[in-house]
Design a protein around this motif. Structure first.
Motif, short mmCIF file in Angstrom:
data_model
loop_
_atom_site.label_atom_id
_atom_site.label_comp_id
_atom_site.label_asym_id
_atom_site.label_seq_id
_atom_site.Cartn_x
_atom_site.Cartn_y
_atom_site.Cartn_z
N CYS A 77 -13.61 4.56 18.19
CA CYS A 77 -14.30 5.74 17.66
C CYS A 77 -15.82 5.65 17.74
O CYS A 77 -16.50 6.66 17.68
N ALA A 78 -16.38 4.46 17.84
CA ALA A 78 -17.84 4.30 17.87
C ALA A 78 -18.37 4.64 19.25
O ALA A 78 -17.71 4.42 20.25
N PRO A 79 -19.60 5.19 19.31
CA PRO A 79 -20.21 5.44 20.61
C PRO A 79 -20.38 4.13 21.38
O PRO A 79 -20.66 3.09 20.77
N HIS A 80 -20.23 4.18 22.70
CA HIS A 80 -20.32 2.96 23.50
C HIS A 80 -21.71 2.37 23.42
O HIS A 80 -22.70 3.05 23.61
N GLY A 81 -21.78 1.08 23.13
CA GLY A 81 -23.03 0.36 23.10
C GLY A 81 -23.80 0.49 21.80
O GLY A 81 -24.83 -0.15 21.63
N LEU A 82 -23.34 1.30 20.87
CA LEU A 82 -24.03 1.47 19.60
C LEU A 82 -23.14 1.00 18.45
O LEU A 82 -21.94 1.24 18.47
N PRO A 83 -23.73 0.34 17.48
CA PRO A 83 -22.92 -0.06 16.33
C PRO A 83 -22.56 1.16 15.48
O PRO A 83 -23.32 2.13 15.42
N ALA A 84 -21.42 1.12 14.88
CA ALA A 84 -20.99 2.24 14.03
C ALA A 84 -21.75 2.19 12.70
O ALA A 84 -21.99 1.13 12.14
N LEU A 85 -22.14 3.35 12.21
CA LEU A 85 -22.84 3.42 10.93
C LEU A 85 -21.87 3.55 9.77
O LEU A 85 -22.26 3.36 8.63
N GLY A 86 -20.64 3.90 10.04
CA GLY A 86 -19.66 4.04 8.99
C GLY A 86 -18.94 2.73 8.74
O GLY A 86 -19.25 1.70 9.31
N GLY A 87 -17.98 2.78 7.89
CA GLY A 87 -17.18 1.60 7.61
C GLY A 87 -17.47 1.04 6.24
O GLY A 87 -18.28 1.56 5.47
N MET A 88 -16.80 -0.04 5.93
CA MET A 88 -16.89 -0.62 4.60
C MET A 88 -18.12 -1.50 4.41
O MET A 88 -18.66 -1.55 3.31
#
Length: 101
Positions: A53-64
């Motif tokens: 689900c995360a954009p390629h090459g970028l860390p996800a801002l969501g999550g725990m």
């Protein structure tokens, strides 16, 4: 059956003091607990769904992990009050010194 006598004022006050100290201890425990949970969650990774689900090459801002970090920051107020109330903070000296001449 006889009713128990109401607690004396000193007993009631010492009970309130114990509850207050317990609440303060729990407030101080929240920040390091949430910080540790944020670190452990970040080290464990989010799993295959997060990678999809995360954009390629970028860390996800969501999550725990970010949520735990924010919760740790929001509970930091108890530590700031604890440090500010300590002797020696803001010029409050813990040991009295004789006046200098």
């Amino acid at each position: 059956m006889s009713a128990a006598a109401p607690a004396a004022g000193g007993e009631r006050e010492s009970g309130r003091g114990a509850i207050s100290r317990l609440a303060a201890g729990l407030a101080l425990a929240a920040t390091p607990a949430f910080a540790a949970m944020a670190v452990f969650t970040a080290l464990a990774g989010e799993g295959p769904m997060q990678a999809m689900c995360a954009p390629h090459g970028l860390p996800a801002l969501g999550g725990m992990a970010p949520m735990y970090a924010l919760m740790s920051a929001f509970h930091l107020g108890a530590w700031l009050r604890f440090v500010a109330d300590r002797p020696g903070f803001r010029g409050q000296d813990a040991t009295p010194h004789p006046p200098s001449r």
